[in-house]
Design a protein around this motif. Sequence first.
Motif, PDB file in Angstrom:
ATOM      1  N   LEU A  89       0.826  -1.209   0.000  1.00 36.85           N
ATOM      2  CA  LEU A  89       0.000   0.000   0.000  1.00 36.85           C
ATOM      3  C   LEU A  89       0.861   1.261   0.000  1.00 36.85           C
ATOM      4  O   LEU A  89       0.550   2.239  -0.690  1.00 36.85           O
ATOM      5  CB  LEU A  89      -0.936  -0.006   1.207  1.00 36.85           C
ATOM      6  N   ALA A  90       1.938   1.235   0.786  1.00 41.75           N
ATOM      7  CA  ALA A  90       2.817   2.401   0.859  1.00 41.75           C
ATOM      8  C   ALA A  90       3.434   2.685  -0.505  1.00 41.75           C
ATOM      9  O   ALA A  90       3.505   3.845  -0.946  1.00 41.75           O
ATOM     10  CB  ALA A  90       3.907   2.169   1.897  1.00 41.75           C
ATOM     11  N   TYR A  91       3.845   1.647  -1.199  1.00 45.04           N
ATOM     12  CA  TYR A  91       4.492   1.813  -2.498  1.00 45.04           C
ATOM     13  C   TYR A  91       3.498   2.325  -3.541  1.00 45.04           C
ATOM     14  O   TYR A  91       3.769   3.296  -4.252  1.00 45.04           O
ATOM     15  CB  TYR A  91       5.087   0.475  -2.923  1.00 45.04           C
ATOM     16  N   VAL A 148       7.779 -11.153  -0.828  1.00 44.91           N
ATOM     17  CA  VAL A 148       8.137  -9.770  -1.153  1.00 44.91           C
ATOM     18  C   VAL A 148       8.250  -9.607  -2.666  1.00 44.91           C
ATOM     19  O   VAL A 148       7.757  -8.628  -3.246  1.00 44.91           O
ATOM     20  CB  VAL A 148       9.455  -9.369  -0.460  1.00 44.91           C
ATOM     21  N   LEU A 149       8.891 -10.575  -3.330  1.00 45.67           N
ATOM     22  CA  LEU A 149       9.022 -10.531  -4.788  1.00 45.67           C
ATOM     23  C   LEU A 149       7.646 -10.497  -5.444  1.00 45.67           C
ATOM     24  O   LEU A 149       7.424  -9.738  -6.400  1.00 45.67           O
ATOM     25  CB  LEU A 149       9.809 -11.736  -5.284  1.00 45.67           C
ATOM     26  N   GLN A 150       6.724 -11.290  -4.946  1.00 44.47           N
ATOM     27  CA  GLN A 150       5.380 -11.332  -5.523  1.00 44.47           C
ATOM     28  C   GLN A 150       4.701  -9.969  -5.425  1.00 44.47           C
ATOM     29  O   GLN A 150       4.093  -9.494  -6.394  1.00 44.47           O
ATOM     30  CB  GLN A 150       4.545 -12.390  -4.812  1.00 44.47           C
ATOM     31  N   VAL A 151       4.808  -9.334  -4.263  1.00 45.14           N
ATOM     32  CA  VAL A 151       4.208  -8.017  -4.074  1.00 45.14           C
ATOM     33  C   VAL A 151       4.825  -7.010  -5.040  1.00 45.14           C
ATOM     34  O   VAL A 151       4.117  -6.240  -5.711  1.00 45.14           O
ATOM     35  CB  VAL A 151       4.387  -7.547  -2.619  1.00 45.14           C
ATOM     36  N   VAL A 152       6.160  -7.005  -5.134  1.00 44.13           N
ATOM     37  CA  VAL A 152       6.844  -6.052  -5.997  1.00 44.13           C
ATOM     38  C   VAL A 152       6.516  -6.316  -7.466  1.00 44.13           C
ATOM     39  O   VAL A 152       6.265  -5.382  -8.245  1.00 44.13           O
ATOM     40  CB  VAL A 152       8.372  -6.114  -5.769  1.00 44.13           C
ATOM     41  N   THR A 155       2.984  -5.229  -8.366  1.00 39.93           N
ATOM     42  CA  THR A 155       2.923  -3.771  -8.432  1.00 39.93           C
ATOM     43  C   THR A 155       3.609  -3.263  -9.697  1.00 39.93           C
ATOM     44  O   THR A 155       3.100  -2.374 -10.383  1.00 39.93           O
ATOM     45  CB  THR A 155       3.598  -3.155  -7.193  1.00 39.93           C
ATOM     46  N   PHE A 156       4.768  -3.835 -10.020  1.00 41.33           N
ATOM     47  CA  PHE A 156       5.511  -3.445 -11.227  1.00 41.33           C
ATOM     48  C   PHE A 156       4.646  -3.626 -12.475  1.00 41.33           C
ATOM     49  O   PHE A 156       4.594  -2.748 -13.339  1.00 41.33           O
ATOM     50  CB  PHE A 156       6.785  -4.284 -11.338  1.00 41.33           C
ATOM     51  N   GLU A 157       3.946  -4.757 -12.562  1.00 40.78           N
ATOM     52  CA  GLU A 157       3.137  -5.044 -13.741  1.00 40.78           C
ATOM     53  C   GLU A 157       1.957  -4.086 -13.858  1.00 40.78           C
ATOM     54  O   GLU A 157       1.523  -3.766 -14.980  1.00 40.78           O
ATOM     55  CB  GLU A 157       2.663  -6.495 -13.704  1.00 40.78           C
ATOM     56  N   ARG A 158       1.443  -3.626 -12.723  1.00 42.45           N
ATOM     57  CA  ARG A 158       0.365  -2.636 -12.781  1.00 42.45           C
ATOM     58  C   ARG A 158       0.902  -1.271 -13.196  1.00 42.45           C
ATOM     59  O   ARG A 158       0.235  -0.534 -13.926  1.00 42.45           O
ATOM     60  CB  ARG A 158      -0.337  -2.543 -11.428  1.00 42.45           C
TER      61      ARG A 158
END
Length: 217
Positions: A89-91, A148-152, A155-158
Amino acid sequence: MSVSSRRRHSRRHSESSSRRTQEERRSRTRARLLEATMECLVDLGWAGTSTTEVARRAGVSRGAQQHHYPTKMELVAASLEHMLEAQRLAYETAFAILPPERRNVEGALDLLWEVFRGRPAKALLELAVAARTDEELRPLCRDLNERVLQVVQETFERLFPSTTLPEDLVGTMLRGIIAMFVGLSVQNALDDDTDGHQAAVLAQVKSVARLIIPAPG
């Protein structure tokens, strides 16, 4: 509506309101406990984190803490999920409010570095390091890096849906960036980058990323 019907309706409404109020109180208590767990991990480390100290910081009784999370591991497991969500959420929130000219891969990397220096990330790092020698904690943290990789990556793909990079390359690239940021964050926690070495590394990474990842739109 008859008097008896109105009474039944009023009673059901009162019971429903009471359940909502109780659930809200439970949610607030859990949130305070999870935040307090994160603060303990950052301020005191794994060895100094206890359910007694978490309850004290959360402002709840030991009985209330045990009611919601009977054991330290259950409390830490819930806090871990809470911290991963807080990072995501912060990112995403920080990226969303960037000015348009900074909504690119350089801006994204700057924000990711900020996230890795934040308190949730520091608490997660503390758990990962402690799990190396703690047999009970290790199963809980075994897949932490992948989480953590999954979250990043999600987010990157969005943020960069139009990239033409092969999917396997994106995953490998992000895995390398995460590993690098973890190492840099450990160094940063010790010296706060007084000599600018971490900033120099980040600048080089951004210059390379700019060449291989197109700007959105």
